[in-house]
Scaffold this active site. Structure first.
Site, PDB file in Angstrom:
ATOM      1  N   LEU A 131       0.849  -0.928   0.019  1.00  0.00           N
ATOM      2  CA  LEU A 131       0.111  -0.024   0.042  1.00  0.00           C
ATOM      3  C   LEU A 131       0.771   1.309  -0.003  1.00  0.00           C
ATOM      4  CD1 LEU A 131      -2.761  -0.598   2.859  1.00  0.00           C
ATOM      5  CD2 LEU A 131      -3.027  -0.627   0.121  1.00  0.00           C
TER       6      LEU A 131
ATOM      7  N   PHE B  57       9.963   4.605   8.062  1.00  0.00           N
ATOM      8  CA  PHE B  57      10.359   3.410   9.036  1.00  0.00           C
ATOM      9  C   PHE B  57       9.478   2.177   8.771  1.00  0.00           C
ATOM     10  CE2 PHE B  57      11.231   6.368  12.763  1.00  0.00           C
ATOM     11  CZ  PHE B  57      10.962   7.514  12.425  1.00  0.00           C
TER      12      PHE B  57
ATOM     13  N   ASP C  20       1.709  16.405  13.751  1.00  0.00           N
ATOM     14  CA  ASP C  20       2.147  16.460  12.068  1.00  0.00           C
ATOM     15  C   ASP C  20       0.756  16.288  11.344  1.00  0.00           C
ATOM     16  OD1 ASP C  20       3.809  16.527   9.848  1.00  0.00           O
ATOM     17  OD2 ASP C  20       4.357  14.395   9.879  1.00  0.00           O
TER      18      ASP C  20
ATOM     19  N   THR D 141       7.320  -0.564   5.958  1.00  0.00           N
ATOM     20  CA  THR D 141       6.287  -0.662   4.636  1.00  0.00           C
ATOM     21  C   THR D 141       5.009  -1.082   5.119  1.00  0.00           C
ATOM     22  OG1 THR D 141       6.929  -2.967   4.532  1.00  0.00           O
ATOM     23  CG2 THR D 141       8.255  -1.454   3.183  1.00  0.00           C
TER      24      THR D 141
ATOM     25  N   TRP E 157       4.770   3.218   1.780  1.00  0.00           N
ATOM     26  CA  TRP E 157       6.089   2.997   2.500  1.00  0.00           C
ATOM     27  C   TRP E 157       6.311   4.355   2.978  1.00  0.00           C
ATOM     28  CZ3 TRP E 157      10.079   5.822   0.862  1.00  0.00           C
ATOM     29  CH2 TRP E 157      10.165   6.050  -0.622  1.00  0.00           C
TER      30      TRP E 157
ATOM     31  N   LYS F 185       1.254  -2.666   8.923  1.00  0.00           N
ATOM     32  CA  LYS F 185       2.448  -1.815   8.925  1.00  0.00           C
ATOM     33  C   LYS F 185       3.717  -2.505   9.444  1.00  0.00           C
ATOM     34  CE  LYS F 185       3.977   2.821  10.459  1.00  0.00           C
ATOM     35  NZ  LYS F 185       3.995   4.076  10.941  1.00  0.00           N
TER      36      LYS F 185
HETATM   37  P1  ATP Z   1       6.464   8.326   7.755  1.00  0.00           P
HETATM   38  O1  ATP Z   1       7.896   8.340   7.276  1.00  0.00           O
HETATM   39  O2  ATP Z   1       5.572   9.067   6.881  1.00  0.00           O
HETATM   40  O3  ATP Z   1       6.674   8.367   9.396  1.00  0.00           O
HETATM   41  P2  ATP Z   1       5.929   5.601   7.978  1.00  0.00           P
HETATM   42  O4  ATP Z   1       6.813   4.543   7.990  1.00  0.00           O
HETATM   43  O5  ATP Z   1       5.340   5.937   9.551  1.00  0.00           O
HETATM   44  O6  ATP Z   1       6.072   6.731   7.408  1.00  0.00           O
HETATM   45  P3  ATP Z   1       3.117   5.703   7.416  1.00  0.00           P
HETATM   46  O7  ATP Z   1       3.284   7.060   7.145  1.00  0.00           O
HETATM   47  O8  ATP Z   1       2.259   5.148   8.729  1.00  0.00           O
HETATM   48  O9  ATP Z   1       4.493   5.088   7.445  1.00  0.00           O
HETATM   49  O10 ATP Z   1       2.388   4.549   6.329  1.00  0.00           O
HETATM   50  C1  ATP Z   1       3.239   4.759   5.058  1.00  0.00           C
HETATM   51  C2  ATP Z   1       2.026   4.797   3.914  1.00  0.00           C
HETATM   52  O11 ATP Z   1       1.266   3.652   3.768  1.00  0.00           O
HETATM   53  C3  ATP Z   1       0.996   5.918   4.062  1.00  0.00           C
HETATM   54  O12 ATP Z   1       1.563   7.097   3.449  1.00  0.00           O
HETATM   55  C4  ATP Z   1      -0.121   5.397   3.300  1.00  0.00           C
HETATM   56  O13 ATP Z   1       0.060   5.495   2.010  1.00  0.00           O
HETATM   57  C5  ATP Z   1      -0.049   3.724   3.721  1.00  0.00           C
HETATM   58  N1  ATP Z   1      -1.005   3.528   4.857  1.00  0.00           N
HETATM   59  C6  ATP Z   1      -0.723   3.754   6.087  1.00  0.00           C
HETATM   60  N2  ATP Z   1      -1.673   3.491   6.884  1.00  0.00           N
HETATM   61  C7  ATP Z   1      -2.743   3.183   6.028  1.00  0.00           C
HETATM   62  C8  ATP Z   1      -4.008   2.636   6.401  1.00  0.00           C
HETATM   63  N3  ATP Z   1      -4.685   2.382   7.500  1.00  0.00           N
HETATM   64  N4  ATP Z   1      -4.676   2.256   5.386  1.00  0.00           N
HETATM   65  C9  ATP Z   1      -4.255   2.460   4.172  1.00  0.00           C
HETATM   66  N5  ATP Z   1      -2.991   2.882   3.845  1.00  0.00           N
HETATM   67  C10 ATP Z   1      -2.041   3.116   4.833  1.00  0.00           C
HETATM   68 MG    MG Z   2       5.422   7.655  10.661  1.00  0.00          MG
END
Ligand code: ATP
Ligand code: MG
Ligand code: MG
Length: 434
Positions: free
Chosen positions: A27, A32, A152, A34, A29, A50
């Site tokens: 979906l 931190f 954020d 995917t 990444w 996640k």
């Molecule tokens: P960041 O560097 O932004 O902190 P991260 O590794 O913490 O990234 P997220 O931002 O939580 O990851 O998620 C990455 C991507 O996954 C999001 O931008 C979104 O496209 C997708 N995503 C996250 N959570 C969901 C969800 N609950 N349903 C659908 N897609 C999601």
């Molecule tokens: Mg994050």
């Protein structure tokens, strides 16, 4: 980053948590993790899985995110507070190490994608109201019930509710109504997630196969229902996500929080922040939804920093920062003289929110006045004077749904031209920028 301490490599069909979750498709990444669409065999629903990188600092960050998400989900058992729900979490051992995994409810496209699909022209005001009500419901819950600051908030971190899950029947739910472009191309699906499109195609093929089989057996064909063509009757629910940077108000995490364009003035001058910092980001987000452009896009220039440009843009759109507020932060002396004037950007072009809305974004006088009346107090330079999310929810603008269509008329615009979102932001820029 697919090495020791980094991401976990996933193949479609991989199973997690003793076979409960089956990976379907990537979906997204982030820095931190995917995030995967997975099928939850226990609930027969799609979920977002996640999978965090495995190194200790990422595991630590995931534990913090899980702590915050657990508090959020435990306090909202009916899942009605417009925040993403944490369904489960577990550890997964792979060749790159132990990965903390979060199972989240599966949501759709982000508001940023929605703005892009709308060609950066801004959404219809009734939709902006609907989205604002959701975001404020989330903020009110986080702030007054849990004591959590998101830190954020921005369109990228607000996801539309997916239309997949309401029914457990994969074919019927995949055929559920889909949001489409409000005006113009009737065939252009707007907010439908790419994944939903694929699942829909899959479902169509399945329906076609069943029809063929039935036809060959002499029965009648199954006609798949057509997805709805317009938004009428479909409410635009959305949820706040990404709690990786969230903190408890009594335990602030960092001096510098928020993504640049949504950063509150008290964070820039470092006079201490709390819930009102989220309210500022909310104000910037509401403006962007309604106009299609970021409220402030500061840039450094000759003789001034990005921070100084940011403060100047704020004052050009919202008026002068009161001297007491301007001079009250740990970094005030870097930017302001003792009169509260910017040291290095001396000539500002003073405008107003209402004028920017009518002149640059072509709002009608009434729409501009009413929207500015809603927004202006939220963008008060003094964080203590900003209304709370709860107070904002009472504002008449949110409940003034109108019948007429597009507020910021796109009259005469070529439907195929993508209007760029760049520029000085907010409609004005001080002379030094040019
Ligand atoms: P960041 O560097 O932004 O902190 P991260 O590794 O913490 O990234 P997220 O931002 O939580 O990851 O998620 C990455 C991507 O996954 C999001 O931008 C979104 O496209 C997708 N995503 C996250 N959570 C969901 C969800 N609950 N349903 C659908 N897609 C999601
Ligand atoms: Mg994050
Ligand atoms: Mg993110």
């Amino acid at each position: 980053s697919y090495r020791k301490g980094g991401y976990h490599a996933v193949r479609i069909g991989d199973s997690f948590s003793s076979g409960r979750y089956i990976a379907q498709q990537k979906l997204g990444w982030g820095q931190f993790s995917t995030v995967w669409l997975a099928y939850d065999t226990q609930s027969s629903k799609y979920v977002a899985l996640k999978i965090q990188k495995s190194a200790p600092q990422f595991a630590q960050a995931a534990l913090h995110e899980i702590e915050i998400l657990s508090a959020i989900s435990n306090g909202d058992l009916s899942n009605a507070k417009c925040v993403v729900c944490l369904i489960d979490h577990f550890k997964h051992a792979g060749p790159n190490g132990q990965h903390l995994c979060m199972v989240l409810e599966f949501l759709g496209d982000s508001l940023l994608r929605l703005i892009k699909y709308n060609r950066y022209k801004g959404l219809e005001l009734n939709r902006v109201r609907e989205i604002c009500r959701c975001i404020l419901t989330a903020l009110n819950y986080l702030h007054s019930q849990l004591g959590i600051i998101h830190t954020d908030l921005k369109p990228e971190n607000i996801l539309l509710c997916s239309t997949i899950n309401p029914s457990k029947d994969p074919i019927r739910s995949a055929m559920s109504p889909v949001l489409e472009r409000p005006e113009g191309n009737p065939n252009g699906g707007v907010t439908m997630n790419r994944i939903e499109k694929k699942l829909k195609q899959k479902a169509r093929r399945a329906v076609a196969r069943i029809s063929e089989r039935r036809a060959s057996m002499g029965g009648g064909g199954v006609v798949p229902p057509k997805p709805a063509r317009c938004l009428n009757g479909i409410d635009l629910k959305c949820k706040v996500v990404d709690f990786g940077n969230a903190c408890w108000a009594n335990k602030p995490i960092a001096d510098e929080i928020q993504t640049r364009q949504y950063r509150a003035p008290e964070v820039i001058i470092q006079s201490g922040y709390s819930f009102p910092a989220d309210m500022w980001s909310f104000g910037c987000t509401a403006f962007e939804l309604a106009t299609g452009e970021m409220m402030f896009t500061p840039k450094s220039g000759q003789g001034f920093s990005e921070d100084e440009d940011h403060l100047a843009l704020m004052m050009e759109l919202l008026g002068k920062i009161p001297r007491k507020v301007a001079t009250g932060g740990a970094r005030s002396k870097d930017y302001f003289d003792r009169y509260g004037d910017l040291k290095r950007i001396r000539r500002l072009k003073h405008g107003s929110l209402g004028r920017a809305l009518t002149d640059k974004y072509k709002f009608s006088e009434a729409d501009a006045r009413e929207f500015a009346e809603f927004l202006q107090p939220i963008l008060d330079f003094d964080p203590e004077k900003r209304p709370s999310a709860e107070q904002c929810l009472q504002h008449p603008w949110l409940n003034a749904n109108r019948n007429e269509g597009h507020a910021n008329g796109n009259v005469g615009e070529d439907a195929n031209v993508v209007v760029s979102g760049g520029g000085g932001g907010g409609g004005m820029s001080h002379p030094q920028l040019k």
